[in-house]
Write an enzyme that holds these catalytic residues in place. Structure first.
Site, PDB file in Angstrom:
ATOM      1  N   GLU A  95       0.856  -1.189   0.000  1.00 46.53           N
ATOM      2  CA  GLU A  95       0.000   0.000   0.000  1.00 46.53           C
ATOM      3  C   GLU A  95       0.893   1.239   0.000  1.00 46.53           C
ATOM      4  OE1 GLU A  95      -2.673   0.073   3.266  1.00 46.53           O
ATOM      5  OE2 GLU A  95      -3.649  -1.822   2.749  1.00 46.53           O
ATOM      6  N   ASP A 124      -5.508   8.631  10.133  1.00 45.99           N
ATOM      7  CA  ASP A 124      -4.146   8.233  10.455  1.00 45.99           C
ATOM      8  C   ASP A 124      -3.716   8.748  11.819  1.00 45.99           C
ATOM      9  OD1 ASP A 124      -3.444   6.860   7.994  1.00 45.99           O
ATOM     10  OD2 ASP A 124      -3.590   8.826   7.043  1.00 45.99           O
TER      11      ASP A 124
END
Length: 253
Positions: A46, A57
């Site tokens: 990824e 995140d």
């Protein structure tokens, strides 16, 4: 991508899906680092596209993303770099990023470019199910998969709605909240994986909060994923200057 995960299963192991933010650990060193991850045995990689407001995140990836943006890393830079390296990486590639940069780039152009450079799918954490048709209509003609994310707060009905278009694998979020957290909710994760297994007919990849393969052993045998996504722990390892091969080796055992 699905085949890469199934091949790992045939080898008696979980597929390994490392995550790395584009431009990390520096703009100059990123491509060599990506090649090291590939050489260390990643099944799928990824590549995170830096964004100014990475709401899904944790602090480590958020900091890295902001630094990458400051260094001039963007989606166009990543695509051009992959274009010049087309065919050099063994692992399948996925872009993980937020909807706005993809939309600004142009979804039709993005789909065509992904097909050209060998990117097989997109993960878009801030894209609600109701807003996926535009993405899917652009991606499907070029064979680019829009990979669903589900978590403990995704009910079975909504999972079934995602299952209608899931083709390669599903990203199962192991913790509620942001990436990089410590997962102490084994029962909740097991329940999520069991529900996902009952709905989806494609492999399940577990991510968010994974730091060591022993964490997978805490899950009941009937509630284990087909693949493990490792992000924050790997980035911290790279930042310390430690060996990527040594980090990924236990994940492939």
């Amino acid at each position: 991508m699905k085949q890469a995960i199934l091949t790992a299963r045939q080898e008696g192991r979980h597929a390994v899906i490392p995550f790395i933010t584009a431009g990390f650990p520096s703009k100059e060193r990123f491509w060599d680092t990506l090649a090291e991850i590939d050489a260390a045995g990643a099944d799928i990689i990824e590549i995170g596209i830096p964004f100014s407001d990475p709401v899904a995140d944790g602090p480590v990836i958020e900091e890295i993303s902001r630094q990458a943006l400051a260094d001039g890393v963007n989606l166009s830079w990543v695509i051009q770099g992959l274009r010049t390296r087309r065919g050099l990486l063994r692992a399948k590639l996925v872009f993980m990023g937020y909807a706005n940069p993809f939309i600004q780039y142009g979804l039709e152009c993005l789909a065509a470019d992904c097909a050209e450079i060998g990117v097989s799918g997109l993960i878009v954490p801030d894209l609600p199910l109701e807003e996926t048709p535009e993405f899917r209509e652009a991606m499907q003609p070029h064979g680019i998969d829009l990979i669903p994310l589900v978590g403990p707060n995704t009910d079975t009905k909504r999972m079934k709605a995602y299952a209608a278009y899931a083709q390669e694998y599903v990203y199962v979020v192991s913790v509620l909240g942001t990436t990089g957290g410590v997962n102490e909710q084994v029962a909740a994760v097991a329940d999520t994986l069991r529900r996902a297994r009952s709905v989806f007919d494609v492999p399940l990849a577990l991510g968010f909060g994974l730091r060591h393969p022993s964490q997978l052993d805490t899950l009941p045998p009937d509630a284990r994923p087909d693949a493990a996504v490792i992000g924050t722990a790997l980035l911290q390892h790279i930042r310390r200057g430690d060996s990527i091969a040594d980090f990924l080796k236990p994940w492939r055992a």
